[in-house]
Design a protein around this motif. Structure first.
Motif, PDB file in Angstrom:
ATOM      1  N   TYR A 155     -32.102 -58.485   1.788  1.00 30.32           N
ATOM      2  CA  TYR A 155     -31.706 -58.818   0.575  1.00 30.32           C
ATOM      3  C   TYR A 155     -32.776 -58.964  -0.499  1.00 30.32           C
ATOM      4  CZ  TYR A 155     -32.936 -63.533  -0.802  1.00 30.32           C
ATOM      5  OH  TYR A 155     -33.416 -64.621  -1.193  1.00 30.32           O
ATOM      6  N   ILE A 156     -33.855 -59.403   0.144  1.00 25.65           N
ATOM      7  CA  ILE A 156     -34.800 -59.374  -1.215  1.00 25.65           C
ATOM      8  C   ILE A 156     -35.329 -58.222  -1.978  1.00 25.65           C
ATOM      9  CG2 ILE A 156     -37.504 -59.888  -1.382  1.00 25.65           C
ATOM     10  CD1 ILE A 156     -37.074 -62.365   0.555  1.00 25.65           C
ATOM     11  N   PRO A 157     -35.536 -57.120  -1.007  1.00 23.64           N
ATOM     12  CA  PRO A 157     -35.755 -55.864  -1.902  1.00 23.64           C
ATOM     13  C   PRO A 157     -34.533 -55.301  -2.790  1.00 23.64           C
ATOM     14  CG  PRO A 157     -35.700 -55.388   0.422  1.00 23.64           C
ATOM     15  CD  PRO A 157     -35.698 -56.937   0.042  1.00 23.64           C
ATOM     16  N   ILE A 158     -33.407 -55.550  -2.279  1.00 25.29           N
ATOM     17  CA  ILE A 158     -32.254 -55.243  -2.965  1.00 25.29           C
ATOM     18  C   ILE A 158     -32.327 -55.878  -4.281  1.00 25.29           C
ATOM     19  CG2 ILE A 158     -29.511 -54.956  -2.965  1.00 25.29           C
ATOM     20  CD1 ILE A 158     -29.961 -54.146  -0.179  1.00 25.29           C
ATOM     21  N   TYR A 159     -32.234 -57.313  -4.044  1.00 25.29           N
ATOM     22  CA  TYR A 159     -32.067 -58.306  -5.283  1.00 25.29           C
ATOM     23  C   TYR A 159     -33.219 -57.650  -6.246  1.00 25.29           C
ATOM     24  CZ  TYR A 159     -32.898 -62.224  -8.337  1.00 25.29           C
ATOM     25  OH  TYR A 159     -33.144 -62.920  -9.400  1.00 25.29           O
ATOM     26  N   LEU A 160     -34.579 -57.637  -5.874  1.00 27.97           N
ATOM     27  CA  LEU A 160     -35.738 -57.497  -6.687  1.00 27.97           C
ATOM     28  C   LEU A 160     -35.453 -56.089  -7.475  1.00 27.97           C
ATOM     29  CD1 LEU A 160     -38.789 -58.573  -4.589  1.00 27.97           C
ATOM     30  CD2 LEU A 160     -37.768 -59.805  -6.556  1.00 27.97           C
ATOM     31  N   ASN A 161     -35.112 -55.009  -7.017  1.00 27.91           N
ATOM     32  CA  ASN A 161     -35.021 -53.728  -7.624  1.00 27.91           C
ATOM     33  C   ASN A 161     -34.019 -53.583  -8.510  1.00 27.91           C
ATOM     34  OD1 ASN A 161     -37.243 -51.642  -6.394  1.00 27.91           O
ATOM     35  ND2 ASN A 161     -36.663 -52.923  -4.837  1.00 27.91           N
ATOM     36  N   THR A 162     -32.878 -54.291  -8.000  1.00 31.09           N
ATOM     37  CA  THR A 162     -31.449 -54.157  -8.953  1.00 31.09           C
ATOM     38  C   THR A 162     -31.807 -55.091 -10.181  1.00 31.09           C
ATOM     39  OG1 THR A 162     -30.199 -53.827  -7.067  1.00 31.09           O
ATOM     40  CG2 THR A 162     -28.874 -54.514  -8.861  1.00 31.09           C
ATOM     41  N   HIS A 163     -32.363 -56.305  -9.843  1.00 31.79           N
ATOM     42  CA  HIS A 163     -32.676 -57.364 -11.039  1.00 31.79           C
ATOM     43  C   HIS A 163     -33.572 -56.731 -12.109  1.00 31.79           C
ATOM     44  CE1 HIS A 163     -34.624 -60.708 -12.963  1.00 31.79           C
ATOM     45  NE2 HIS A 163     -33.338 -61.113 -13.096  1.00 31.79           N
ATOM     46  N   ALA A 164     -34.613 -55.879 -11.679  1.00 29.72           N
ATOM     47  CA  ALA A 164     -35.293 -55.246 -12.436  1.00 29.72           C
ATOM     48  C   ALA A 164     -34.863 -54.230 -13.183  1.00 29.72           C
ATOM     49  CB  ALA A 164     -36.553 -54.691 -11.669  1.00 29.72           C
ATOM     50  N   ALA A 165     -33.916 -53.335 -12.442  1.00 24.09           N
ATOM     51  CA  ALA A 165     -33.088 -52.194 -13.415  1.00 24.09           C
ATOM     52  C   ALA A 165     -32.204 -52.793 -14.300  1.00 24.09           C
ATOM     53  CB  ALA A 165     -32.284 -51.544 -12.273  1.00 24.09           C
ATOM     54  N   LEU A 166     -31.649 -53.964 -14.238  1.00 25.24           N
ATOM     55  CA  LEU A 166     -30.609 -54.691 -14.928  1.00 25.24           C
ATOM     56  C   LEU A 166     -31.662 -55.279 -16.224  1.00 25.24           C
ATOM     57  CD1 LEU A 166     -28.527 -56.653 -12.668  1.00 25.24           C
ATOM     58  CD2 LEU A 166     -27.774 -54.815 -14.029  1.00 25.24           C
ATOM     59  N   SER A 167     -32.693 -56.006 -16.033  1.00 23.76           N
ATOM     60  CA  SER A 167     -33.409 -56.172 -17.036  1.00 23.76           C
ATOM     61  C   SER A 167     -34.144 -55.227 -17.904  1.00 23.76           C
ATOM     62  CB  SER A 167     -34.877 -57.185 -16.430  1.00 23.76           C
ATOM     63  OG  SER A 167     -34.038 -58.028 -15.646  1.00 23.76           O
ATOM     64  N   GLY A 168     -34.166 -54.104 -17.214  1.00 20.45           N
ATOM     65  CA  GLY A 168     -34.675 -53.105 -17.973  1.00 20.45           C
ATOM     66  C   GLY A 168     -34.017 -52.071 -18.687  1.00 20.45           C
ATOM     67  N   ILE A 169     -32.465 -52.319 -18.852  1.00 20.52           N
ATOM     68  CA  ILE A 169     -31.684 -51.702 -19.831  1.00 20.52           C
ATOM     69  C   ILE A 169     -31.958 -51.908 -21.010  1.00 20.52           C
ATOM     70  CG2 ILE A 169     -29.257 -51.451 -20.427  1.00 20.52           C
ATOM     71  CD1 ILE A 169     -28.289 -52.405 -17.617  1.00 20.52           C
ATOM     72  N   ASP A 170     -31.915 -50.691 -21.891  1.00 21.24           N
ATOM     73  CA  ASP A 170     -32.359 -50.773 -23.260  1.00 21.24           C
ATOM     74  C   ASP A 170     -31.215 -51.758 -24.139  1.00 21.24           C
ATOM     75  OD1 ASP A 170     -32.963 -50.145 -26.047  1.00 21.24           O
ATOM     76  OD2 ASP A 170     -33.783 -48.259 -25.279  1.00 21.24           O
ATOM     77  N   HIS A 171     -31.751 -52.552 -24.906  1.00 21.55           N
ATOM     78  CA  HIS A 171     -31.218 -53.444 -25.484  1.00 21.55           C
ATOM     79  C   HIS A 171     -29.945 -52.740 -26.466  1.00 21.55           C
ATOM     80  CE1 HIS A 171     -29.742 -56.654 -28.280  1.00 21.55           C
ATOM     81  NE2 HIS A 171     -29.992 -57.555 -27.111  1.00 21.55           N
ATOM     82  N   ARG A 172     -30.448 -51.445 -26.988  1.00 20.07           N
ATOM     83  CA  ARG A 172     -29.651 -50.447 -27.839  1.00 20.07           C
ATOM     84  C   ARG A 172     -28.276 -50.277 -27.341  1.00 20.07           C
ATOM     85  NH1 ARG A 172     -33.998 -46.123 -29.531  1.00 20.07           N
ATOM     86  NH2 ARG A 172     -34.264 -46.407 -27.192  1.00 20.07           N
TER      87      ARG A 172
END
Length: 280
Positions: A158-175
């Motif tokens: 769960y740790i690598p899945i959480y870290l990479n998915t969370h990073a991808a969500l945080s990296g979505i362009d605010h536009r």
């Protein structure tokens, strides 16, 4: 340069076409068929050549044909199929739980400031603690049976899945978020049309790491109070100095890891076929 005459008019100079210079391609090129098997096959050839030339100690590193014969004998005896099925069952249960936990926690943390405050710090703390160091504590909590093994595998996954998915969500362009608000998308539509496509690349990276981690954790856990499994088979072979049996287990782990990683990559290419990247 050539000249042409139109009727009685004066000759008109026409420049000869210059050949267009072909630009140098910077992309890696076309994907080679079965390219990922080239490295393992090369290692196998080098191993066989070194064994045939007598460069390797047969007691420490048996020849490939010796390992193959040992694997065939174990399979015929019926011990290897039982160990393989037991290992697959443990890895599948732990991976399923870890996958579910990683995705749910990443969505809760990535889509809500409250969720991020409650979840992210805890996961980062869990990440900093060596997972294998939790084994004695989990044995006290869950006993020394199958439950603690599956729990440890789930944490590793769960740790690598959480870290990479969370990073991808945080990296979505605010536009994209502003565009969704202008278009009047509901929360569910926003998640389905913006969040999920934006998080999928990071999710697949975490999924590949999680699949590999499940096998890495399994080989250690199956040496703790186990009566079957590939790790148990290798531990018993160590006691009797059977290096060929140990190599059989390692090769099976390697094949499982390579096949599972290739399956995830295949699914990733199909799901993310709309992306144009260097890999495709």
């Amino acid at each position: 340069m050539t000249t042409t005459t139109l009727g009685t008019a004066a000759p008109v100079a026409v420049a000869a076409p210059t050949p267009r210079r072909r630009r140098r391609g910077l992309a890696p090129g076309k994907r080679l068929p079965a390219a990922r098997l080239a490295g393992p096959l090369l290692l196998l050839v080098l191993w066989a050549a070194a064994s045939a030339a007598g460069r390797l100690d047969p007691g420490a590193i048996p020849a490939p044909w010796t390992v193959l014969g040992t694997g065939a004998r174990l399979w015929t005896d019926g011990t290897l199929p039982t160990d393989v099925l037991t290992s697959l069952e443990r890895a599948a249960y732990g991976f399923a739980i870890g996958l579910t936990a990683g995705v749910v926690l990443a969505l809760a943390s990535g889509l809500s400031r409250t969720g991020e405050a409650l979840i992210d710090g805890t996961v980062q703390l869990n990440r900093a603690i060596p997972v294998l160091g939790l084994i004695p504590l989990f044995i006290l909590w869950l006993g020394i049976g199958e439950t603690f093994k599956i729990a440890i595998i789930a944490i590793v996954v769960y740790i690598p899945i959480y870290l990479n998915t969370h990073a991808a969500l945080s990296g979505i362009d605010h536009r994209f978020v502003e565009l969704a608000e202008v278009q009047g998308l509901s929360r569910l539509q926003f998640v389905r049309q913006i969040v999920i496509p934006g998080a999928l690349p990071g999710f697949f990276v975490g999924l590949r790491l999680g699949v590999t981690g499940s096998w890495l954790g399994l080989v250690v856990l199956e040496q703790i109070n186990a009566t079957s499994g590939l790790g148990y088979m290798m531990f018993q072979a160590q006691n009797y100095g059977q290096s060929d049996v140990i190599l059989v287990g390692l090769l099976i782990y390697g094949v499982f890891g390579l096949v599972s990683d290739s399956a995830v990559r295949l699914i990733e290419r199909r799901v993310l076929s709309w992306r144009r990247t260097l890999s495709n």
